[in-house]
Write an enzyme that holds these catalytic residues in place. Structure first.
Site, PDB file in Angstrom:
ATOM      1  N   ARG A 129      -1.572  -8.221  13.698  1.00 60.34           N
ATOM      2  CA  ARG A 129      -2.039  -7.245  12.697  1.00 60.34           C
ATOM      3  C   ARG A 129      -2.815  -7.934  11.584  1.00 60.34           C
ATOM      4  NH1 ARG A 129       3.472  -5.356  11.230  1.00 60.34           N
ATOM      5  NH2 ARG A 129       2.615  -3.957   9.674  1.00 60.34           N
TER       6      ARG A 129
ATOM      7  N   ARG B  36      10.779  -2.123  12.089  1.00 61.39           N
ATOM      8  CA  ARG B  36       9.642  -1.539  12.817  1.00 61.39           C
ATOM      9  C   ARG B  36       9.267  -2.447  13.976  1.00 61.39           C
ATOM     10  NH1 ARG B  36       4.986   0.239   8.621  1.00 61.39           N
ATOM     11  NH2 ARG B  36       3.696  -0.741  10.210  1.00 61.39           N
TER      12      ARG B  36
ATOM     13  N   LYS C 157       0.824  -1.213   0.000  1.00 60.32           N
ATOM     14  CA  LYS C 157       0.000   0.000   0.000  1.00 60.32           C
ATOM     15  C   LYS C 157       0.855   1.259   0.000  1.00 60.32           C
ATOM     16  CE  LYS C 157      -2.353  -0.798   3.810  1.00 60.32           C
ATOM     17  NZ  LYS C 157      -1.906  -2.115   4.295  1.00 60.32           N
TER      18      LYS C 157
ATOM     19  N   ARG D  78      -9.865   1.548   7.983  1.00 69.65           N
ATOM     20  CA  ARG D  78      -9.633   0.116   8.179  1.00 69.65           C
ATOM     21  C   ARG D  78     -10.641  -0.513   9.117  1.00 69.65           C
ATOM     22  NH1 ARG D  78      -3.612   0.728   8.623  1.00 69.65           N
ATOM     23  NH2 ARG D  78      -3.124  -1.144   9.721  1.00 69.65           N
TER      24      ARG D  78
ATOM     25  N   ARG E 171      11.278  -6.893   6.202  1.00 74.81           N
ATOM     26  CA  ARG E 171      11.252  -5.457   5.883  1.00 74.81           C
ATOM     27  C   ARG E 171      12.083  -4.643   6.885  1.00 74.81           C
ATOM     28  NH1 ARG E 171       5.558  -2.323   5.448  1.00 74.81           N
ATOM     29  NH2 ARG E 171       5.371  -2.715   7.677  1.00 74.81           N
TER      30      ARG E 171
END
Ligand code: ADP
Length: 219
Positions: A172, A161, A17, A92, A129
């Site tokens: 999540r 992160r 996204k 969301r 990531r």
């Protein structure tokens, strides 16, 4: 065309996204509005909002609708948002989608782009990531920037992160399924949903999205 180009980019965490929203915002000269970035920046700045949401972000939970809706409502008032926005990470929940309809009124959402990527692949993408704390550039754990910890674009620190660790990733994705996936039906029922295969090279995904936007006469 005087209408605003309000786009939503929807999809699981790690679907791409952020990458697609950045490119679309540039191509259509409208701002990229990422609620995740707004909240993370607030945490980094240590503001009152940041202190309020830090532990929620860390755990991978959702911040409450009212707070996020208010942030977006304020963002829409800024001058650069008057031509439209690319929304990334908002809405969301159904509650947020309903609030968004109220905020935008008649000049509502033009298209909701669902980036479809299998769960196993996004899990892999998220665990490997790494991101630059300064400019938000993303890298893979095997990239030289991740290994050295220094961003080649801006010299900032490259980190993992706190919500890209296994427990938070799992949570999540569960939250996505429970709270966000219902939005596919919500926008589908309004004739606003298009689904794009997110398991292609980033530029191929962009081309497909831009073709859909063009076909609908939106830009
Ligand atoms: P991701 O989609 O990969 O979780 P984001 O950067 O979009 O990453 O969001 C990071 C975190 O910020 C979320 O896990 C959540 O805690 C919070 N957040 C972002 N957008 C929203 C939203 N619309 N509603 C509630 N919480 C949000």
């Amino acid at each position: 065309m005087s209408q605003r180009l309000n786009l939503i980019v929807l999809g699981k965490q790690g679907a791409g996204k952020g990458t697609q929203s950045t490119v679309l915002a540039e191509r259509y000269a409208i701002p990229h509005v990422s609620t995740g970035d707004i909240l993370r920046n607030a945490v980094a700045a240590g503001s009152e909002l940041g202190q309020q949401v830090e532990s929620i972000l860390h755990a991978g939970d959702l911040v409450n609708d009212e707070l996020v809706n208010q942030l977006v409502r304020e963002r829409f008032k800024e001058a650069d948002a008057q031509k439209g926005v690319v929304l990334d990470g908002f809405p969301r929940t159904i509650g947020q989608a309903e609030a968004l309809e109220e905020m935008l009124g008649d000049d509502g959402i033009k298209l909701c782009i669902n980036l479809d990527v299998p769960t196993e692949l996004v899990t892999q993408r998220l665990s490997s990531r790494r991101v630059c704390q300064e400019c938000g550039a993303t890298y893979k754990d095997t990239d030289v920037e991740a290994i050295s910890g220094t961003c080649s674009a801006c010299g900032g620190d490259v980190i993992q992160r706190t919500d890209d660790y296994p427990d938070a990733i799992r949570k999540r994705l569960e939250t996505y399924e429970r709270d966000t996936e219902p939005l596919l039906k919500f926008y589908g029922a309004r004739g606003l949903l298009v689904t794009v295969d997110g398991d292609q090279r980033p530029n191929e995904v962009t081309d497909e999205i831009m073709k859909l936007v063009h076909e609908r006469g939106l830009a």
